[in-house]
Design an enzyme around this catalytic site. Structure first.
Site, PDB file in Angstrom:
ATOM      1  N   ASP A 100       2.265  -2.943 -12.867  1.00 35.69           N
ATOM      2  CA  ASP A 100       1.320  -1.989 -12.287  1.00 35.69           C
ATOM      3  C   ASP A 100       1.131  -0.864 -13.292  1.00 35.69           C
ATOM      4  O   ASP A 100       2.109  -0.250 -13.718  1.00 35.69           O
ATOM      5  CB  ASP A 100       1.931  -1.427 -10.992  1.00 35.69           C
ATOM      6  CG  ASP A 100       0.915  -1.280  -9.899  1.00 35.69           C
ATOM      7  OD1 ASP A 100      -0.145  -0.702 -10.174  1.00 35.69           O
ATOM      8  OD2 ASP A 100       1.184  -1.728  -8.762  1.00 35.69           O
ATOM      9  N   ASP A 197      -4.007   0.474 -11.198  1.00 38.78           N
ATOM     10  CA  ASP A 197      -3.959   1.220  -9.950  1.00 38.78           C
ATOM     11  C   ASP A 197      -5.181   2.125  -9.811  1.00 38.78           C
ATOM     12  O   ASP A 197      -5.551   2.833 -10.756  1.00 38.78           O
ATOM     13  CB  ASP A 197      -2.682   2.071  -9.997  1.00 38.78           C
ATOM     14  CG  ASP A 197      -2.429   2.824  -8.720  1.00 38.78           C
ATOM     15  OD1 ASP A 197      -2.146   2.162  -7.708  1.00 38.78           O
ATOM     16  OD2 ASP A 197      -2.520   4.066  -8.726  1.00 38.78           O
ATOM     17  N   GLU A 276      -7.615  -2.435  -9.093  1.00 35.96           N
ATOM     18  CA  GLU A 276      -7.572  -2.089  -7.668  1.00 35.96           C
ATOM     19  C   GLU A 276      -8.859  -1.362  -7.306  1.00 35.96           C
ATOM     20  O   GLU A 276      -8.922  -0.135  -7.254  1.00 35.96           O
ATOM     21  CB  GLU A 276      -6.357  -1.207  -7.345  1.00 35.96           C
ATOM     22  CG  GLU A 276      -6.164  -1.054  -5.833  1.00 35.96           C
ATOM     23  CD  GLU A 276      -5.527   0.251  -5.398  1.00 35.96           C
ATOM     24  OE1 GLU A 276      -5.377   0.432  -4.174  1.00 35.96           O
ATOM     25  OE2 GLU A 276      -5.192   1.085  -6.250  1.00 35.96           O
ATOM     26  N   HIS A 336       0.844  -3.776  -0.350  1.00 36.12           N
ATOM     27  CA  HIS A 336       1.787  -2.744   0.083  1.00 36.12           C
ATOM     28  C   HIS A 336       1.104  -1.529   0.703  1.00 36.12           C
ATOM     29  O   HIS A 336       1.782  -0.606   1.122  1.00 36.12           O
ATOM     30  CB  HIS A 336       2.616  -2.311  -1.122  1.00 36.12           C
ATOM     31  CG  HIS A 336       1.767  -1.630  -2.166  1.00 36.12           C
ATOM     32  ND1 HIS A 336       0.786  -2.300  -2.862  1.00 36.12           N
ATOM     33  CD2 HIS A 336       1.712  -0.357  -2.585  1.00 36.12           C
ATOM     34  CE1 HIS A 336       0.176  -1.463  -3.668  1.00 36.12           C
ATOM     35  NE2 HIS A 336       0.712  -0.271  -3.524  1.00 36.12           N
ATOM     36  N   ASP A 337      -0.220  -1.500   0.703  1.00 39.75           N
ATOM     37  CA  ASP A 337      -0.924  -0.328   1.233  1.00 39.75           C
ATOM     38  C   ASP A 337      -1.519  -0.556   2.614  1.00 39.75           C
ATOM     39  O   ASP A 337      -2.110   0.366   3.175  1.00 39.75           O
ATOM     40  CB  ASP A 337      -2.089   0.060   0.295  1.00 39.75           C
ATOM     41  CG  ASP A 337      -1.598   0.698  -0.986  1.00 39.75           C
ATOM     42  OD1 ASP A 337      -0.530   1.332  -0.969  1.00 39.75           O
ATOM     43  OD2 ASP A 337      -2.295   0.559  -2.008  1.00 39.75           O
TER      44      ASP A 337
HETATM   45  C1  GLC Z   1      -2.878   2.849  -5.205  1.00 37.47           C
HETATM   46  C2  GLC Z   1      -1.565   2.244  -4.791  1.00 37.47           C
HETATM   47  C3  GLC Z   1      -0.965   3.115  -3.721  1.00 37.47           C
HETATM   48  C4  GLC Z   1      -0.732   4.475  -4.299  1.00 37.47           C
HETATM   49  C5  GLC Z   1      -2.010   5.057  -4.884  1.00 37.47           C
HETATM   50  C6  GLC Z   1      -1.726   6.234  -5.756  1.00 37.47           C
HETATM   51  O1  GLC Z   1      -3.805   2.834  -4.187  1.00 37.47           O
HETATM   52  O2  GLC Z   1      -1.747   0.929  -4.380  1.00 37.47           O
HETATM   53  O3  GLC Z   1       0.229   2.583  -3.208  1.00 37.47           O
HETATM   54  O4  GLC Z   1      -0.237   5.319  -3.322  1.00 37.47           O
HETATM   55  O5  GLC Z   1      -2.681   4.132  -5.691  1.00 37.47           O
HETATM   56  O6  GLC Z   1      -1.125   5.834  -6.949  1.00 37.47           O
END
Ligand code: GLC
Length: 572
Positions: A100, A197, A276, A336-337
């Site tokens: 990541d 990310d 993402e 995970h979100d």
């Molecule tokens: C992305 C990640 C998330 C995180 C955010 C800030 O959306 O998937 O878990 O909190 O970025 O880094």
């Protein structure tokens, strides 16, 4: 002849959330030795690549997404040597590994930020986004105000996420060089790529245009919870969009992504980037920028239905096809979100059946599938209704705002926080029916509570040798996918376009055509094969039936597909 596909197009990815995966040293937190011990399990499951959520040193305000050293390993996960052993062992099993990469922000404890905030004229003074006074009403999507005062420097810094996650100033070329240095560090060690990310948050509107939503973040969250009518829902959705539109998806990304791509291309072996974001623009011309962006619109719905899937595929695949170099899709239904697949797309009456259908959906659509750890055993959301047990700062902040600012009754606030927190879908992986689900030793308290349903069959050990288990189902499906080139590579040809209760489509390569039928209804379906010219007169050879019932081979006029059944067959 099309060029052969790259490894990341045919691979099935599996996301590991390191903190919750496997705890080898018994401290209640997952670690690299734990991950190493589960590599045989993953290889046997039949996935091809692993995406690790951040494993870097972090003060953990956002559980690793606030990084304080991009070239290290968080001590609770092990050493760099442990990471290298993990990578070596994964590669030895033909499992690729991507990491990541968090570009938008660092931790406020990163040495870059400590230096940047120390004065207005230090060498890194311009590495973050500093202003004398907050220039607008922008919100942080995690904790309210987007501008936070730094007494050392006597100025405010900008953060799209928590105040412990200051945004880097990506207009500064030194930032880019430093971050590319970090990327090279891991590429040199042999990682196969990165998940990027929150890439949509990297640039902001240079005019700093304020938003015009008549609410702050907590108010909008609350309004979203209370919206019941379609009109109210549409209004809050518009508010969400309007509140953040000047902080997201701003121009500048093409050059940045080309630059990062060039870094990856210094290395052999088709290193890959997945973003993402769901915006296909981030793929540039189809080459030279991101390889994949997630098809989030597929999962951004209350219910997965055949019409929704068809619409989604039609739109996505058309957009990918329009790119000068044809783009490749990327499907997922969990990470995970967000709420776990099993909970999110269940209907409380047929959750198990729907989880199976949706697994088959992700593994048979055209595009690279991403699975999330635990979905293969049917892990569900676990609601943490005691606010003192919440670990997700986003939720503790929201709970406090509800109670203190919005004067919501604490019981109701606790429930809302339990529903919105990401803790519920990050609980430890359930390996057995032993205490703590076999994640940590019995006497240890894991960092998040283990979902007690590990005692009711939701664990790897109980499902491992049970041919009827969800785990065996995933394993079977993954094997079918591996053995059928059409499923990994083929064109997607939808059939029976108006059917509401089921989805039927072909996947087709030169040497093979496969029929997939997903019956999303509780009724048996008699699929009339004579209705489509693509099926008429063909001989079917069954590859997979979720019900385990007898094969349906030959050239029947109609196919009896059971309630919620998945049927996959090769066409002869
Ligand atoms: C992305 C990640 C998330 C995180 C955010 C800030 O959306 O998937 O878990 O909190 O970025 O880094």
């Amino acid at each position: 002849m099309n060029p052969p596909l790259k490894w990341w197009q045919t691979a099935v990815f599996y996301q590991i959330y390191p903190r919750s995966f496997a705890d080898a040293n018994g401290d209640g937190i997952g670690d690299f030795q734990g991950m190493i011990s589960k590599l045989d399990y993953l290889a046997d499951l039949g996935v091809d690549a692993l995406w690790l959520s951040p494993h870097f040193p972090s003060p953990n305000w956002d559980w690793g997404y606030d990084i304080s050293d991009y070239c290290g390993v968080a001590p609770e996960y092990g050493s760099l040597g442990d990471f290298q052993a993990f990578l070596r062992e994964a590669h030895a099993r033909d499992l690729r590994v991507i990491l990541d990469l968090v570009l938008n922000h660092t931790s406020d404890e990163h040495s870059w930020f400590l230096e940047s905030k120390s004065s207005r004229d230090n060498p890194k003074s311009d590495w973050y986004v500093w202003v004398d006074t907050p220039p607008n009403n922008w919100q942080s999507c995690f904790d309210g105000e987007a501008w936070t005062y730094s007494p050392e420097r006597g100025q405010y810094y900008y953060h799209y996420f928590m105040k412990q996650q200051p945004d880097l100033n990506w207009h500064n070329p030194q930032v880019k060089q430093a971050m590319w240095g970090a990327a090279r560090f891991w590429l040199d060690l042999g990682v196969d790529g990165f998940r990027l990310d929150a890439i949509g948050t990297i640039y902001e509107d240079p005019a700093l245009t304020p938003h015009r939503v008549p609410l702050n973040l907590a108010g909008l969250r609350r309004a979203s919870e209370l919206a019941t009518t379609p009109a109210e829902r549409t209004r809050v959705e518009r508010y969400w969009h309007d509140m953040f539109k000047n902080q997201l998806g701003q121009p500048g990304m093409h050059d940045l992504m080309k630059d990062l791509r060039a870094v990856l291309d210094e290395y052999p072996g088709d290193r890959m980037l997945v973003g993402e974001d769901d915006n296909i623009d981030y793929m540039g011309t189809g080459e030279g920028e991101l390889n994949l962006v997630f098809n989030f619109p597929l999962m951004r719905t209350r219910e997965i239905t055949p019409p929704h899937i068809r619409r989604n595929q039609k739109e996505r695949l058309a957009r990918l096809d329009e790119l000068p170099v044809r783009g490749w899709g990327c499907n997922t239904l969990g990470n995970h979100d967000c709420t776990r697949l099993y909970s999110r797309f269940g209907d409380r009456a047929h959750d198990a059946e729907l989880a199976r259908l949706n697994a088959a959906l992700v593994l048979t659509l055209r595009g690279t599938p991403f699975l999330y750890n635990g979905e293969e055993i049917g892990m569900t959301d676990f609601l943490i209704t005691d606010p003192s047990q919440l670990r997700d700062t986003m939720a503790t902040w929201y709970y406090a705002s509800l109670v203190n600012d919005l004067k919501v009754e604490p019981g109701e606030a606790a429930l809302r926080a339990a529903e919105m927190t990401r803790d519920k879908n990050r609980t430890p992986m359930q390996w057995s029916n032993q205490p703590n689900g076999g994640f940590s030793p019995a006497e240890v308290t894991p960092w998040l509570p283990v979902n007690p349903d590990y005692g009711a069959g939701v664990n790897v050990k109980d499902q491992q040798d049970d041919p009827a288990s969800l785990l065996s189902y995933y394993r079977r499906l993954l094997r079918v996918r591996r053995s059928a080139p059409a499923l990994a590579e083929g064109e997607y040809i939808p059939l029976h376009l108006t059917a509401k209760a089921y989805l039927a489509f072909l996947r087709k390569v030169e040497i093979q055509t496969v029929l997939v039928v997903l019956n999303y209804s509780a009724k048996r379906l008699d699929l009339d094969l004579s209705r489509s010219s693509q099926l008429r007169g063909h001989v079917l050879r069954t590859l997979f039936r979720s019900s385990g019932r007898a094969r349906l081979d030959g050239s029947p006029r109609s196919l009896p597909i059971g309630a919620f059944e998945v049927y996959i067959a090769e066409l002869g």
